[in-house]
Design an enzyme around this catalytic site. Structure first.
Site, PDB file in Angstrom:
ATOM      1  N   CYS A 149      42.330 -35.139 -73.791  1.00  0.00           N
ATOM      2  CA  CYS A 149      41.243 -36.195 -74.448  1.00  0.00           C
ATOM      3  C   CYS A 149      41.946 -37.531 -74.645  1.00  0.00           C
ATOM      4  O   CYS A 149      43.032 -37.685 -74.721  1.00  0.00           O
ATOM      5  CB  CYS A 149      41.053 -35.736 -75.986  1.00  0.00           C
ATOM      6  N   ASP A 150      41.046 -38.245 -74.554  1.00  0.00           N
ATOM      7  CA  ASP A 150      41.273 -39.932 -74.986  1.00  0.00           C
ATOM      8  C   ASP A 150      40.330 -40.722 -75.695  1.00  0.00           C
ATOM      9  O   ASP A 150      39.114 -40.432 -75.196  1.00  0.00           O
ATOM     10  CB  ASP A 150      41.954 -40.532 -73.644  1.00  0.00           C
ATOM     11  N   SER A 151      40.615 -41.519 -76.588  1.00  0.00           N
ATOM     12  CA  SER A 151      39.483 -42.445 -77.015  1.00  0.00           C
ATOM     13  C   SER A 151      39.749 -43.885 -77.151  1.00  0.00           C
ATOM     14  O   SER A 151      41.035 -44.307 -77.230  1.00  0.00           O
ATOM     15  CB  SER A 151      39.655 -41.844 -78.910  1.00  0.00           C
TER      16      SER A 151
END
Length: 223
Positions: A76-78
């Site tokens: 994941c990456d935000s």
């Protein structure tokens, strides 16, 4: 049981998964985010926020997948999109203060890229699939005073998270409202992850730990 691996050091992401019944192992990727995005821009040109989030989520998941066999890896990456500008974690307290002075009283879009890699053996139901998607949630920020911004940045929390705010921590009082999935703002969209896992033939209820299965049907009262 299918072995789940979260390719992230984020405590918030792990807490979300555990609260929803999953028990992932943690293996942090060694991806150089700046190098990955720079290489992508050189190849494809300028990237929008959704592309950056998905690109980095994929890089993290695939980096860990190269190290782990017979598992399902989740990356994941935000990033925060504020008027078209892409913001990850602030690099300094001064940047965090400046960011919050831009955000207060306004809205941004928090994008979280999700990537799943299946390295399970065929005998264990493995598909060899690698797939992902991005979830986006609009966040409305409160009109903070300069003193409130300074005090929040002094806690150090804004320096540890994409967008310089949290929905499940000290930053919660400074978020007026959101439009979309709240778990996505915390760091991992549980509804989207469910859909991605279903693409691998994995039902969420089959992945829940035995302790959570035993708690099914328990009644929770809220005062």
């Amino acid at each position: 049981m299918t072995s789940l691996v979260l390719a992230s050091a984020s405590p918030a992401r792990r807490r979300l998964l555990v609260a929803a019944g999953l028990e992932p192992s943690i293996v942090v990727s060694g991806v150089d985010e700046s190098a990955v995005t720079a290489a992508a821009r050189e190849t494809y040109g300028e990237l929008v926020a959704e592309d950056v989030a998905l690109l980095l989520a994929r890089a993290k998941a695939e980096d860990v997948a190269d190290q782990i066999d017979d598992a399902v890896i989740i990356g994941c990456d935000s990033v925060l999109d504020l008027d078209g500008a892409i913001h990850g974690k602030p690099s300094s307290a001064a940047e965090a203060v400046s960011r919050w002075r831009q955000m207060r009283g306004r809205s941004g879009i928090l994008h979280t890229g999700h990537w799943v890699v299946d390295t399970r053996d065929e005998d264990h139901g493995g598909t060899g699939a690698t797939l992902g998607a991005t979830a986006s949630t609009t966040v409305h920020f409160a009109k903070l005073t300069d003193d409130e911004i300074d005090a929040y940045v002094e806690t150090g929390e804004p320096l540890r998270v994409a967008g310089a705010f949290t929905l499940d921590g000290l930053g919660a009082p400074y978020v007026s409202s959101i439009e979309g999935d709240p778990s996505n703002v915390v760091g991992i969209s549980l509804p989207l992850l469910r859909e991605l896992l279903m693409e691998l033939g994995l039902a969420w209820h089959d992945l829940r730990s035995s302790a959570h299965r035993g708690a099914q049907g328990a009644h929770v009262e809220r005062a």
